[in-house]
Design an enzyme around this catalytic site. Structure first.
Site: not given
Ligand code: CMC
Length: 431
Positions: A308, A366
Protein backbone atom coordinates in the site's frame (compact mmCIF):
# COMPACT_ATOMS: atom_id res chain seq x y z
CA UNK A 1 3.71 26.78 18.66
CA UNK A 2 5.68 28.82 16.10
CA UNK A 3 5.05 27.96 12.48
CA UNK A 4 7.90 25.92 10.98
CA UNK A 5 9.68 27.70 8.17
CA UNK A 6 11.99 26.38 5.49
CA UNK A 7 14.44 28.52 3.55
CA UNK A 8 15.10 27.65 -0.06
CA UNK A 9 18.16 29.14 -1.73
CA UNK A 10 18.79 29.23 -5.45
CA UNK A 11 22.54 28.61 -5.45
CA UNK A 12 23.03 30.15 -8.89
CA UNK A 13 21.35 33.51 -8.16
CA UNK A 14 21.65 33.51 -4.37
CA UNK A 15 17.96 34.40 -4.12
CA UNK A 16 16.18 32.88 -1.14
CA UNK A 17 12.56 32.40 -0.18
CA UNK A 18 10.85 31.32 2.97
CA UNK A 19 8.39 28.48 2.74
CA UNK A 20 5.92 28.10 5.58
CA UNK A 21 4.72 24.75 6.86
CA UNK A 22 0.98 24.36 7.29
CA UNK A 23 0.06 22.42 10.43
CA UNK A 24 -2.64 19.76 10.20
CA UNK A 25 -4.84 18.83 13.18
CA UNK A 26 -2.90 15.54 13.29
CA UNK A 27 -0.06 14.19 11.13
CA UNK A 28 3.06 15.65 9.54
CA UNK A 29 3.35 19.31 8.50
CA UNK A 30 2.83 20.21 4.86
CA UNK A 31 5.10 22.79 3.19
CA UNK A 32 3.28 25.44 1.18
CA UNK A 33 5.28 25.58 -2.04
CA UNK A 34 3.03 28.12 -3.77
CA UNK A 35 5.70 30.92 -3.59
CA UNK A 36 8.21 28.85 -5.59
CA UNK A 37 6.79 29.64 -9.01
CA UNK A 38 6.35 33.35 -8.22
CA UNK A 39 9.70 33.84 -6.47
CA UNK A 40 11.96 31.54 -8.47
CA UNK A 41 10.04 30.55 -11.63
CA UNK A 42 10.35 26.85 -10.72
CA UNK A 43 7.86 24.06 -10.06
CA UNK A 44 8.18 20.90 -8.00
CA UNK A 45 8.48 17.40 -9.44
CA UNK A 46 6.78 14.52 -7.62
CA UNK A 47 5.55 11.71 -9.91
CA UNK A 48 2.86 9.61 -8.28
CA UNK A 49 2.34 12.30 -5.58
CA UNK A 50 4.85 10.47 -3.34
CA UNK A 51 5.28 13.54 -1.10
CA UNK A 52 2.62 15.98 -2.23
CA UNK A 53 -0.63 16.89 -0.49
CA UNK A 54 -3.08 17.79 -3.25
CA UNK A 55 -5.71 19.49 -1.08
CA UNK A 56 -6.88 20.34 2.41
CA UNK A 57 -9.51 17.98 3.82
CA UNK A 58 -11.35 17.31 7.07
CA UNK A 59 -12.83 13.93 6.14
CA UNK A 60 -10.41 11.04 6.66
CA UNK A 61 -7.04 10.63 8.35
CA UNK A 62 -4.55 7.78 7.88
CA UNK A 63 -1.34 7.16 9.82
CA UNK A 64 0.32 4.57 7.63
CA UNK A 65 3.06 3.68 10.13
CA UNK A 66 0.70 3.09 13.03
CA UNK A 67 -2.10 1.52 10.95
CA UNK A 68 -4.61 4.22 11.97
CA UNK A 69 -7.68 5.06 9.90
CA UNK A 70 -10.13 7.69 11.14
CA UNK A 71 -13.37 8.79 9.48
CA UNK A 72 -14.08 12.32 10.77
CA UNK A 73 -11.94 11.42 13.79
CA UNK A 74 -13.65 8.11 14.62
CA UNK A 75 -11.44 4.97 14.46
CA UNK A 76 -12.63 2.65 11.72
CA UNK A 77 -12.51 -0.28 14.18
CA UNK A 78 -15.20 1.39 16.33
CA UNK A 79 -17.37 2.21 13.33
CA UNK A 80 -16.98 -1.35 12.01
CA UNK A 81 -18.08 -2.76 15.36
CA UNK A 82 -20.95 -0.39 16.13
CA UNK A 83 -22.13 1.54 13.09
CA UNK A 84 -23.87 0.87 9.78
CA UNK A 85 -22.92 1.84 6.24
CA UNK A 86 -25.67 4.46 6.01
CA UNK A 87 -24.67 6.00 9.33
CA UNK A 88 -21.03 6.10 8.17
CA UNK A 89 -22.13 7.70 4.88
CA UNK A 90 -23.95 10.38 6.86
CA UNK A 91 -20.85 10.90 9.02
CA UNK A 92 -18.57 11.27 6.00
CA UNK A 93 -20.89 13.67 4.20
CA UNK A 94 -22.19 15.82 7.07
CA UNK A 95 -19.13 15.62 9.35
CA UNK A 96 -20.91 14.40 12.51
CA UNK A 97 -22.62 11.20 13.62
CA UNK A 98 -26.40 11.63 13.14
CA UNK A 99 -28.91 11.78 15.96
CA UNK A 100 -31.59 9.07 15.87
CA UNK A 101 -33.98 11.48 14.08
CA UNK A 102 -31.33 12.58 11.57
CA UNK A 103 -30.46 8.96 10.78
CA UNK A 104 -34.12 8.07 10.29
CA UNK A 105 -34.64 11.05 8.01
CA UNK A 106 -31.47 10.23 6.03
CA UNK A 107 -32.49 6.57 5.71
CA UNK A 108 -35.99 7.62 4.57
CA UNK A 109 -34.51 10.00 2.00
CA UNK A 110 -32.15 7.31 0.64
CA UNK A 111 -35.17 4.99 0.44
CA UNK A 112 -37.08 7.57 -1.63
CA UNK A 113 -34.30 7.58 -4.26
CA UNK A 114 -33.59 3.86 -4.77
CA UNK A 115 -35.48 3.45 -8.06
CA UNK A 116 -33.92 4.39 -11.38
CA UNK A 117 -35.70 5.87 -14.36
CA UNK A 118 -37.11 3.09 -16.59
CA UNK A 119 -35.38 4.62 -19.62
CA UNK A 120 -32.07 4.27 -17.81
CA UNK A 121 -32.80 0.55 -17.45
CA UNK A 122 -32.89 0.23 -21.24
CA UNK A 123 -29.22 1.31 -21.44
CA UNK A 124 -28.17 -2.14 -20.28
CA UNK A 125 -29.50 -3.78 -23.42
CA UNK A 126 -26.76 -1.98 -25.33
CA UNK A 127 -24.14 -4.00 -23.46
CA UNK A 128 -23.05 -7.45 -24.49
CA UNK A 129 -24.06 -10.01 -21.83
CA UNK A 130 -20.44 -10.48 -20.75
CA UNK A 131 -19.54 -6.77 -20.53
CA UNK A 132 -17.66 -6.20 -17.29
CA UNK A 133 -20.06 -4.68 -14.74
CA UNK A 134 -17.58 -1.87 -13.98
CA UNK A 135 -17.86 -0.79 -17.64
CA UNK A 136 -21.64 -0.76 -17.25
CA UNK A 137 -21.49 1.05 -13.92
CA UNK A 138 -19.22 3.79 -15.17
CA UNK A 139 -21.35 4.36 -18.28
CA UNK A 140 -24.71 4.30 -16.51
CA UNK A 141 -23.54 6.64 -13.73
CA UNK A 142 -22.25 9.11 -16.35
CA UNK A 143 -25.57 8.93 -18.20
CA UNK A 144 -27.47 9.95 -15.05
CA UNK A 145 -26.48 13.55 -15.78
CA UNK A 146 -28.99 13.36 -18.62
CA UNK A 147 -31.85 12.50 -16.25
CA UNK A 148 -31.59 14.79 -13.24
CA UNK A 149 -31.52 18.31 -14.67
CA UNK A 150 -33.57 19.46 -11.70
CA UNK A 151 -30.59 19.30 -9.36
CA UNK A 152 -27.41 19.90 -11.31
CA UNK A 153 -26.49 23.36 -10.03
CA UNK A 154 -23.27 22.46 -8.23
CA UNK A 155 -23.24 25.79 -6.36
CA UNK A 156 -26.68 25.15 -4.84
CA UNK A 157 -26.17 23.27 -1.51
CA UNK A 158 -29.64 21.68 -1.71
CA UNK A 159 -28.93 20.40 -5.23
CA UNK A 160 -25.68 18.93 -3.98
CA UNK A 161 -27.52 17.22 -1.14
CA UNK A 162 -30.15 15.75 -3.46
CA UNK A 163 -27.38 14.44 -5.70
CA UNK A 164 -25.60 12.90 -2.68
CA UNK A 165 -28.71 11.03 -1.53
CA UNK A 166 -29.59 10.02 -5.07
CA UNK A 167 -26.27 8.48 -5.98
CA UNK A 168 -25.85 6.63 -2.67
CA UNK A 169 -29.40 5.28 -3.05
CA UNK A 170 -29.08 4.28 -6.70
CA UNK A 171 -25.63 2.66 -6.78
CA UNK A 172 -26.93 -0.74 -5.57
CA UNK A 173 -29.84 -0.54 -8.04
CA UNK A 174 -27.55 0.32 -10.97
CA UNK A 175 -25.11 -2.43 -9.96
CA UNK A 176 -27.87 -5.03 -9.55
CA UNK A 177 -29.23 -4.14 -12.99
CA UNK A 178 -25.77 -4.79 -14.48
CA UNK A 179 -25.63 -8.15 -12.72
CA UNK A 180 -29.12 -9.17 -13.87
CA UNK A 181 -28.20 -8.16 -17.41
CA UNK A 182 -25.16 -10.46 -17.26
CA UNK A 183 -27.35 -13.31 -16.04
CA UNK A 184 -30.17 -12.61 -18.47
CA UNK A 185 -32.60 -12.44 -15.55
CA UNK A 186 -35.35 -9.86 -15.06
CA UNK A 187 -34.48 -6.76 -13.08
CA UNK A 188 -35.69 -6.87 -9.47
CA UNK A 189 -37.02 -3.55 -8.16
CA UNK A 190 -35.65 -2.10 -4.91
CA UNK A 191 -37.48 -2.70 -1.65
CA UNK A 192 -37.56 0.26 0.69
CA UNK A 193 -38.76 -1.81 3.63
CA UNK A 194 -35.31 -3.40 3.77
CA UNK A 195 -32.05 -1.99 5.10
CA UNK A 196 -29.41 -0.90 2.57
CA UNK A 197 -27.52 -4.21 2.27
CA UNK A 198 -30.59 -6.48 2.52
CA UNK A 199 -32.15 -4.49 -0.33
CA UNK A 200 -28.92 -4.85 -2.33
CA UNK A 201 -28.97 -8.62 -1.83
CA UNK A 202 -32.65 -8.82 -2.70
CA UNK A 203 -32.02 -7.01 -6.00
CA UNK A 204 -28.97 -9.17 -6.75
CA UNK A 205 -30.25 -12.59 -5.78
CA UNK A 206 -34.03 -12.28 -5.85
CA UNK A 207 -36.19 -13.24 -8.83
CA UNK A 208 -39.73 -12.04 -9.49
CA UNK A 209 -41.01 -15.65 -9.49
CA UNK A 210 -40.55 -16.29 -5.78
CA UNK A 211 -39.94 -14.47 -2.48
CA UNK A 212 -36.31 -13.91 -1.55
CA UNK A 213 -35.16 -14.88 1.91
CA UNK A 214 -32.52 -12.51 3.28
CA UNK A 215 -29.63 -14.00 5.21
CA UNK A 216 -28.96 -11.49 8.05
CA UNK A 217 -25.39 -12.81 8.54
CA UNK A 218 -24.58 -12.17 4.91
CA UNK A 219 -26.25 -8.73 4.96
CA UNK A 220 -24.31 -7.67 8.07
CA UNK A 221 -21.02 -8.96 6.60
CA UNK A 222 -21.67 -6.92 3.48
CA UNK A 223 -22.51 -3.83 5.55
CA UNK A 224 -19.20 -4.22 7.40
CA UNK A 225 -17.26 -4.45 4.14
CA UNK A 226 -19.00 -1.32 2.87
CA UNK A 227 -18.04 0.56 6.07
CA UNK A 228 -14.38 -0.47 5.67
CA UNK A 229 -14.28 0.62 2.03
CA UNK A 230 -16.29 3.84 2.45
CA UNK A 231 -13.40 6.31 2.34
CA UNK A 232 -9.61 6.43 2.24
CA UNK A 233 -8.66 10.11 1.86
CA UNK A 234 -6.90 11.12 -1.38
CA UNK A 235 -6.64 7.67 -3.06
CA UNK A 236 -6.49 7.46 -6.87
CA UNK A 237 -10.25 7.32 -7.51
CA UNK A 238 -11.10 10.04 -5.00
CA UNK A 239 -8.39 12.27 -6.45
CA UNK A 240 -9.89 11.54 -9.88
CA UNK A 241 -13.34 12.59 -8.67
CA UNK A 242 -11.83 15.78 -7.24
CA UNK A 243 -9.87 16.56 -10.41
CA UNK A 244 -12.85 15.96 -12.70
CA UNK A 245 -15.15 17.83 -10.31
CA UNK A 246 -12.76 20.80 -10.12
CA UNK A 247 -13.63 21.66 -13.72
CA UNK A 248 -17.21 22.34 -12.62
CA UNK A 249 -18.53 19.29 -14.44
CA UNK A 250 -21.73 17.71 -13.12
CA UNK A 251 -21.24 15.34 -10.17
CA UNK A 252 -22.43 12.22 -12.04
CA UNK A 253 -19.58 12.67 -14.55
CA UNK A 254 -17.13 13.17 -11.70
CA UNK A 255 -18.29 10.00 -9.93
CA UNK A 256 -18.23 8.08 -13.20
CA UNK A 257 -14.54 8.98 -13.61
CA UNK A 258 -13.99 7.75 -10.05
CA UNK A 259 -15.58 4.41 -10.97
CA UNK A 260 -13.24 4.15 -13.99
CA UNK A 261 -10.15 4.90 -11.87
CA UNK A 262 -11.22 2.42 -9.20
CA UNK A 263 -11.45 -0.40 -11.74
CA UNK A 264 -7.64 -0.66 -12.14
CA UNK A 265 -5.96 -3.69 -10.52
CA UNK A 266 -3.59 -1.47 -8.52
CA UNK A 267 -6.65 0.06 -6.86
CA UNK A 268 -10.16 -1.41 -6.40
CA UNK A 269 -9.73 -4.04 -9.11
CA UNK A 270 -7.30 -5.82 -6.76
CA UNK A 271 -10.10 -7.65 -4.92
CA UNK A 272 -11.09 -9.48 -8.11
CA UNK A 273 -7.43 -10.05 -9.01
CA UNK A 274 -6.72 -11.63 -5.59
CA UNK A 275 -9.27 -14.38 -6.18
CA UNK A 276 -7.91 -14.98 -9.68
CA UNK A 277 -4.41 -15.21 -8.18
CA UNK A 278 -5.47 -17.65 -5.43
CA UNK A 279 -7.20 -19.84 -8.00
CA UNK A 280 -4.13 -19.75 -10.19
CA UNK A 281 -1.87 -20.76 -7.26
CA UNK A 282 -4.30 -23.55 -6.42
CA UNK A 283 -2.61 -25.29 -3.49
CA UNK A 284 -0.21 -24.30 -0.71
CA UNK A 285 2.68 -26.30 -2.16
CA UNK A 286 2.62 -24.00 -5.22
CA UNK A 287 3.13 -20.84 -3.12
CA UNK A 288 6.99 -20.78 -3.25
CA UNK A 289 6.95 -21.07 -7.04
CA UNK A 290 4.41 -18.26 -7.28
CA UNK A 291 6.40 -16.01 -4.92
CA UNK A 292 9.52 -16.63 -6.97
CA UNK A 293 7.67 -15.19 -9.96
CA UNK A 294 6.54 -12.20 -7.87
CA UNK A 295 10.15 -11.49 -6.90
CA UNK A 296 11.39 -11.78 -10.48
CA UNK A 297 11.24 -8.22 -11.83
CA UNK A 298 11.13 -9.47 -15.42
CA UNK A 299 7.91 -11.38 -14.72
CA UNK A 300 5.62 -8.41 -13.82
CA UNK A 301 3.58 -10.62 -11.46
CA UNK A 302 2.47 -8.96 -8.22
CA UNK A 303 1.22 -10.44 -5.01
CA UNK A 304 -2.26 -8.97 -5.35
CA UNK A 305 -3.82 -7.64 -2.16
CA UNK A 306 -0.38 -6.85 -0.76
CA UNK A 307 1.34 -3.48 -0.40
CA UNK A 308 0.00 0.00 0.00
CA UNK A 309 1.22 3.51 -0.74
CA UNK A 310 0.37 4.73 2.75
CA UNK A 311 0.28 1.69 5.08
CA UNK A 312 3.81 0.51 5.84
CA UNK A 313 3.12 -1.54 8.93
CA UNK A 314 -0.36 -2.99 8.61
CA UNK A 315 -3.70 -2.08 7.04
CA UNK A 316 -6.27 -1.98 9.86
CA UNK A 317 -9.03 -2.86 7.39
CA UNK A 318 -7.24 -6.08 6.38
CA UNK A 319 -7.01 -7.15 10.02
CA UNK A 320 -10.74 -6.60 10.59
CA UNK A 321 -11.63 -8.39 7.35
CA UNK A 322 -9.41 -11.40 8.14
CA UNK A 323 -11.12 -11.74 11.52
CA UNK A 324 -14.53 -11.28 9.89
CA UNK A 325 -13.68 -14.03 7.37
CA UNK A 326 -13.31 -16.48 10.27
CA UNK A 327 -16.65 -15.40 11.79
CA UNK A 328 -18.63 -15.24 8.55
CA UNK A 329 -17.39 -18.59 7.27
CA UNK A 330 -18.14 -20.18 10.67
CA UNK A 331 -21.60 -18.59 10.86
CA UNK A 332 -22.41 -19.68 7.33
CA UNK A 333 -21.21 -23.19 8.19
CA UNK A 334 -18.35 -22.95 5.68
CA UNK A 335 -15.31 -22.92 8.00
CA UNK A 336 -13.66 -25.43 5.74
CA UNK A 337 -12.77 -22.97 2.98
CA UNK A 338 -9.71 -23.99 0.94
CA UNK A 339 -9.29 -20.54 -0.62
CA UNK A 340 -9.23 -18.84 2.79
CA UNK A 341 -6.76 -21.46 4.07
CA UNK A 342 -4.58 -20.77 1.04
CA UNK A 343 -4.73 -16.99 1.59
CA UNK A 344 -3.78 -17.39 5.27
CA UNK A 345 -0.82 -19.58 4.33
CA UNK A 346 0.24 -17.17 1.57
CA UNK A 347 0.17 -14.27 4.04
CA UNK A 348 2.17 -16.26 6.59
CA UNK A 349 4.88 -17.18 4.08
CA UNK A 350 5.08 -13.71 2.51
CA UNK A 351 5.38 -11.98 5.90
CA UNK A 352 8.49 -14.03 6.65
CA UNK A 353 10.03 -13.43 3.25
CA UNK A 354 12.84 -10.88 3.05
CA UNK A 355 11.44 -9.41 -0.20
CA UNK A 356 8.17 -8.38 1.46
CA UNK A 357 9.71 -7.57 4.87
CA UNK A 358 12.32 -5.19 3.43
CA UNK A 359 9.74 -3.40 1.30
CA UNK A 360 7.22 -3.25 4.16
CA UNK A 361 4.53 -5.01 2.17
CA UNK A 362 1.51 -6.24 4.16
CA UNK A 363 -1.95 -7.51 3.24
CA UNK A 364 -4.24 -4.64 2.29
CA UNK A 365 -8.04 -4.33 2.39
CA UNK A 366 -8.43 -6.36 -0.80
CA UNK A 367 -6.49 -9.46 0.29
CA UNK A 368 -9.38 -11.08 2.18
CA UNK A 369 -12.47 -9.14 1.08
CA UNK A 370 -13.11 -11.35 -1.97
CA UNK A 371 -13.31 -14.44 0.23
CA UNK A 372 -16.21 -12.91 2.17
CA UNK A 373 -17.89 -11.64 -1.00
CA UNK A 374 -17.70 -15.10 -2.48
CA UNK A 375 -18.96 -16.75 0.72
CA UNK A 376 -22.07 -14.55 0.67
CA UNK A 377 -22.70 -15.27 -2.99
CA UNK A 378 -21.33 -12.16 -4.73
CA UNK A 379 -19.75 -13.24 -8.03
CA UNK A 380 -16.12 -12.37 -8.70
CA UNK A 381 -16.84 -9.89 -11.48
CA UNK A 382 -18.97 -7.86 -9.04
CA UNK A 383 -16.28 -7.50 -6.32
CA UNK A 384 -14.99 -4.15 -7.56
CA UNK A 385 -18.58 -2.98 -8.03
CA UNK A 386 -19.12 -3.61 -4.30
CA UNK A 387 -16.06 -1.45 -3.62
CA UNK A 388 -17.54 1.28 -5.86
CA UNK A 389 -20.88 1.20 -4.00
CA UNK A 390 -19.02 1.71 -0.72
CA UNK A 391 -16.56 4.32 -1.98
CA UNK A 392 -19.42 6.39 -3.42
CA UNK A 393 -19.95 7.73 0.11
CA UNK A 394 -16.34 8.93 0.23
CA UNK A 395 -16.37 10.30 -3.32
CA UNK A 396 -19.52 12.29 -2.56
CA UNK A 397 -18.09 13.66 0.71
CA UNK A 398 -14.87 14.78 -1.02
CA UNK A 399 -16.69 16.28 -4.00
CA UNK A 400 -19.01 18.20 -1.64
CA UNK A 401 -16.09 19.43 0.48
CA UNK A 402 -14.25 20.66 -2.61
CA UNK A 403 -17.22 22.42 -4.24
CA UNK A 404 -18.27 24.08 -0.96
CA UNK A 405 -14.75 25.53 -0.56
CA UNK A 406 -14.82 29.16 -1.77
CA UNK A 407 -11.11 28.83 -2.66
CA UNK A 408 -11.69 25.90 -5.05
CA UNK A 409 -9.42 25.97 -8.09
CA UNK A 410 -9.40 23.84 -11.20
CA UNK A 411 -6.84 21.04 -10.72
CA UNK A 412 -4.09 21.62 -13.22
CA UNK A 413 -0.67 20.03 -12.55
CA UNK A 414 2.56 21.22 -14.18
CA UNK A 415 5.04 18.93 -15.92
CA UNK A 416 8.73 18.37 -16.50
CA UNK A 417 8.88 18.64 -20.28
CA UNK A 418 11.61 16.53 -21.90
CA UNK A 419 10.35 16.50 -25.48
CA UNK A 420 11.69 18.23 -28.58
CA UNK A 421 12.37 21.97 -28.48
CA UNK A 422 10.94 24.21 -31.24
CA UNK A 423 11.62 22.88 -34.72
CA UNK A 424 10.28 23.67 -38.16
CA UNK A 425 7.64 21.67 -39.98
CA UNK A 426 9.12 19.44 -42.69
CA UNK A 427 7.08 18.82 -45.83
CA UNK A 428 6.08 15.17 -46.23
CA UNK A 429 8.13 14.73 -49.41
CA UNK A 430 11.24 15.80 -47.57
CA UNK A 431 10.89 13.41 -44.58
N1 CMC B 1 3.85 -7.58 -5.04
C1 CMC B 1 5.18 -7.55 -5.31
N2 CMC B 1 5.93 -6.47 -5.16
C2 CMC B 1 5.36 -5.36 -4.72
C3 CMC B 1 3.98 -5.30 -4.41
C4 CMC B 1 3.23 -6.47 -4.57
N3 CMC B 1 1.92 -6.48 -4.29
N4 CMC B 1 3.67 -4.06 -3.99
C5 CMC B 1 4.80 -3.35 -4.05
N5 CMC B 1 5.84 -4.13 -4.49
C6 CMC B 1 7.24 -3.74 -4.63
C7 CMC B 1 7.46 -2.87 -5.83
O1 CMC B 1 7.75 -3.65 -6.98
C8 CMC B 1 8.62 -2.04 -5.38
O2 CMC B 1 9.78 -2.85 -5.44
P1 CMC B 1 11.21 -2.21 -5.83
O3 CMC B 1 11.53 -1.23 -4.75
O4 CMC B 1 12.14 -3.38 -5.89
O5 CMC B 1 11.03 -1.56 -7.17
C9 CMC B 1 8.35 -1.80 -3.90
O6 CMC B 1 7.58 -2.93 -3.50
C10 CMC B 1 7.61 -0.52 -3.61
O7 CMC B 1 6.36 -0.58 -4.28
P2 CMC B 1 5.74 0.59 -5.14
O8 CMC B 1 5.11 0.02 -6.37
O9 CMC B 1 6.76 1.68 -5.32
O10 CMC B 1 4.63 1.12 -4.14
P3 CMC B 1 3.42 2.04 -4.50
O11 CMC B 1 3.10 2.80 -3.27
O12 CMC B 1 3.73 2.86 -5.71
O13 CMC B 1 2.27 1.03 -4.89
C11 CMC B 1 0.43 -0.47 -4.68
C12 CMC B 1 1.27 0.63 -4.01
C13 CMC B 1 -0.78 -0.77 -3.84
C14 CMC B 1 -0.03 0.02 -6.07
C15 CMC B 1 1.32 -1.74 -4.83
O14 CMC B 1 1.72 -2.18 -3.56
C16 CMC B 1 0.58 -2.86 -5.58
O15 CMC B 1 0.56 -2.87 -6.81
N6 CMC B 1 -0.06 -3.83 -4.85
C17 CMC B 1 -0.82 -4.88 -5.47
C18 CMC B 1 -2.18 -4.36 -5.93
C19 CMC B 1 -3.12 -4.14 -4.76
O16 CMC B 1 -3.28 -4.99 -3.89
N7 CMC B 1 -3.78 -2.98 -4.77
C20 CMC B 1 -4.77 -2.63 -3.75
C21 CMC B 1 -4.31 -1.52 -2.88
S1 CMC B 1 -5.31 -1.28 -1.41
C22 CMC B 1 -6.91 -0.90 -1.96
C23 CMC B 1 -7.00 0.29 -2.85
O17 CMC B 1 -6.28 1.28 -2.71
O18 CMC B 1 -7.85 0.27 -3.71
Amino acid sequence: MATRQFTLTDNSSGKTSTLEALSPSVGPDVINIAPLAKDHGVYTFDPGFMSTASCESKITYIDGDKGVLLYRGYPVEQLAAKSSFLEVSYLLIYGELPTQTQLEEFTRSIGRHTMINESLLRFYNGFHYDAHPMAQLSAVVASMAGFYHDSLDIYNPRHREIFAHRIIAKMPTISAAAYKHMLGQPFVYPRNDLDYCSNLMSMFFGVPAEPFEIDPIAARALDLLLILHADHEQNASTSTVRLAGSTGTNPYSAISSGVAALWGPSHGGANEAVLQMLEEIGTADAIPKFLARVKDKQDHTKLMGFGHRVYKHFDPRAQIIRETCHQVLANLGRSDNPLFELALRLEEIALKDEYFVSRRLYPNVDFYSGIIYRAIGIPQSMFTVMFAIARTAGWVAHWQEMIADPGMKIGRPRQLYTGATTRNYVDIAAR
